[in-house]
Motif scaffolding. Structure first.
Motif, PDB file in Angstrom:
ATOM      1  N   GLY A  72      36.867  32.621  36.475  1.00 54.83           N
ATOM      2  CA  GLY A  72      37.145  33.761  37.341  1.00 54.83           C
ATOM      3  C   GLY A  72      36.311  33.834  38.602  1.00 54.83           C
ATOM      4  O   GLY A  72      36.580  34.662  39.473  1.00 54.83           O
ATOM      5  N   ASP A 132      34.512  35.785  31.458  1.00 54.01           N
ATOM      6  CA  ASP A 132      35.636  35.855  32.391  1.00 54.01           C
ATOM      7  C   ASP A 132      35.425  37.062  33.293  1.00 54.01           C
ATOM      8  O   ASP A 132      35.255  38.190  32.803  1.00 54.01           O
ATOM      9  CB  ASP A 132      36.960  35.973  31.636  1.00 54.01           C
ATOM     10  CG  ASP A 132      38.143  35.999  32.577  1.00 54.01           C
ATOM     11  OD1 ASP A 132      38.143  35.259  33.568  1.00 54.01           O
ATOM     12  OD2 ASP A 132      39.072  36.803  32.349  1.00 54.01           O
ATOM     13  N   THR A 134      36.250  39.217  37.182  1.00 52.57           N
ATOM     14  CA  THR A 134      37.061  39.459  38.368  1.00 52.57           C
ATOM     15  C   THR A 134      36.140  40.007  39.448  1.00 52.57           C
ATOM     16  O   THR A 134      35.485  41.037  39.252  1.00 52.57           O
ATOM     17  CB  THR A 134      38.190  40.473  38.083  1.00 52.57           C
ATOM     18  OG1 THR A 134      39.027  39.970  37.038  1.00 52.57           O
ATOM     19  CG2 THR A 134      39.025  40.708  39.332  1.00 52.57           C
ATOM     20  N   GLU A 135      36.071  39.299  40.558  1.00 52.68           N
ATOM     21  CA  GLU A 135      35.158  39.703  41.618  1.00 52.68           C
ATOM     22  C   GLU A 135      35.705  40.914  42.382  1.00 52.68           C
ATOM     23  O   GLU A 135      36.912  41.051  42.561  1.00 52.68           O
ATOM     24  CB  GLU A 135      34.906  38.550  42.584  1.00 52.68           C
ATOM     25  CG  GLU A 135      34.179  37.367  41.972  1.00 52.68           C
ATOM     26  CD  GLU A 135      33.872  36.286  42.992  1.00 52.68           C
ATOM     27  OE1 GLU A 135      33.979  36.569  44.210  1.00 52.68           O
ATOM     28  OE2 GLU A 135      33.531  35.161  42.582  1.00 52.68           O
TER      29      GLU A 135
END
Length: 340
Positions: A72, A132, A134-135
């Motif tokens: 991710g 995992d 998410t930026e």
């Protein structure tokens, strides 16, 4: 009894099912990443009004932490989550370390979603950990307006980059434009500086004040080292330099002030940004020396206490009150620059 099944207490359904969660949680804290409930039986004796509960558990294989598998990432380098990892490869598995890892990654401000979990199966006594993420957007901009009866109207702006060099370093620009003041400040914040709980902040700024009492111009910079000393206690010490020109009553003075700002903060509030319960105590001390020789040495101290009391469980109504004490020690207050 440790899992909530206490003889003599009411045999409630949520207590019985809650025992499952507590048993599994205890095993996950004791090195077993994949425990499971094999069977649960509850037998009721209506003659004695009692219930016998039998829970069969499979603890699963015992394991130590293995490799960290990261997915991710886009603009954040893998070294950032690796630096936040609280365990070492080979340490006994403990789900509390997983929770700590997740919280640390959220606190960086770099991610909107963080998923951390062990990956089955246990291979040769080691368990792989999957991360995992998410930026989130790494740049922010904001502004605000204000009005004070003694200072007039003003506005403030800021711009922040939270992923400088793709290493999670922070850079912040701040500006204030008001009727009596114009100022600018830039700060570079290096978190985890040489150790996990330490931060180094370098800042530079300039400002102009035009008040009824005096006019001033100032340029300065500072280097501050901060560290978490205890769960509720933070401390900092630094070095600051300020070049100031003050005009008052047709008299102009110049100062070149060197100081050592020090601070201790005790904070057990429930939220750093929006506290509703707890107390926060901040103690500050700063000795000054004017190398140009226009003033004597002086010493500033300040103690600020803020306490918060919620009147209801949802904290809809909160009583908050600050108390401030301050003192300047010098041979003469006339030797202290007016802006201080």
């Amino acid at each position: 009894e440790d899992v909530g099944l206490v003889p003599g207490e009411p045999a409630l359904a949520d207590v019985v099912t809650g025992a499952d969660t507590k048993i599994l949680g205890r095993l996950r804290r004791a090195g077993h990443p994949f425990p499971s409930i094999v069977n649960r039986e509850a037998t009721v004796d209506f003659d004695t009004n009692t219930m016998q509960v039998t829970i069969e558990v499979d603890p699963g294989a015992e394991a130590v932490f293995g490799d960290l598998r990261i997915t991710g990432l886009d603009k954040v380098k893998p070294v950032v989550p690796n630096m936040e990892q609280p365990w070492k490869t080979g340490d006994a598995y403990d789900i509390r370390q997983i929770d700590k890892f997740r919280n640390r990654l959220y606190e960086t401000g770099l991610f909107t979603v963080v998923r951390v979990e062990p990956v089955p199966p246990v291979d040769d006594g080691r368990v792989t950990i999957s991360l995992d993420v998410t930026e989130r957007k790494h740049r922010s901009i904001g502004f605000g307006v204000s009005y004070y009866t003694d200072e007039g109207a003003g506005t403030e702006f800021f711009w922040e980059h939270r992923n400088l060099w793709q290493l999670g370093r922070k850079f912040r620009l701040e500006a204030k434009i008001a009727q009596q003041e114009v100022s600018f400040k830039s700060s570079l914040i290096l978190e985890r500086f040489r150790r996990q709980n330490q931060q180094l902040t370098a800042s530079i700024g300039a400002g102009i004040e035009d008040t009824d009492a005096y006019d001033s111009q100032e340029v300065g910079w500072a280097l501050i080292l901060s560290r978490e000393l205890h769960r509720h206690l933070d401390g900092s010490i630094g070095f600051a330099v300020r070049f100031t020109e003050v005009e008052q009553l047709d008299d102009t003075e110049h100062f070149q002030l060197f100081s050592l700002p020090m601070e201790l903060v005790w904070d057990n509030t429930d939220d750093a940004l929006n506290p509703t319960r707890g107390i926060r105590v901040t103690g500050q001390a700063e000795p000054f020396v004017d190398v140009l020789g226009d003033t004597s040495e002086f010493f500033k101290t300040q103690l600020t206490t803020s306490y918060y009391i919620a009147f209801d469980d949802d904290a809809t109504w909160v009583f908050a009150h600050p108390i401030n004490f301050g003192r300047i020690m010098s041979d003469s207050l006339a030797d202290v620059p007016y802006v201080e």
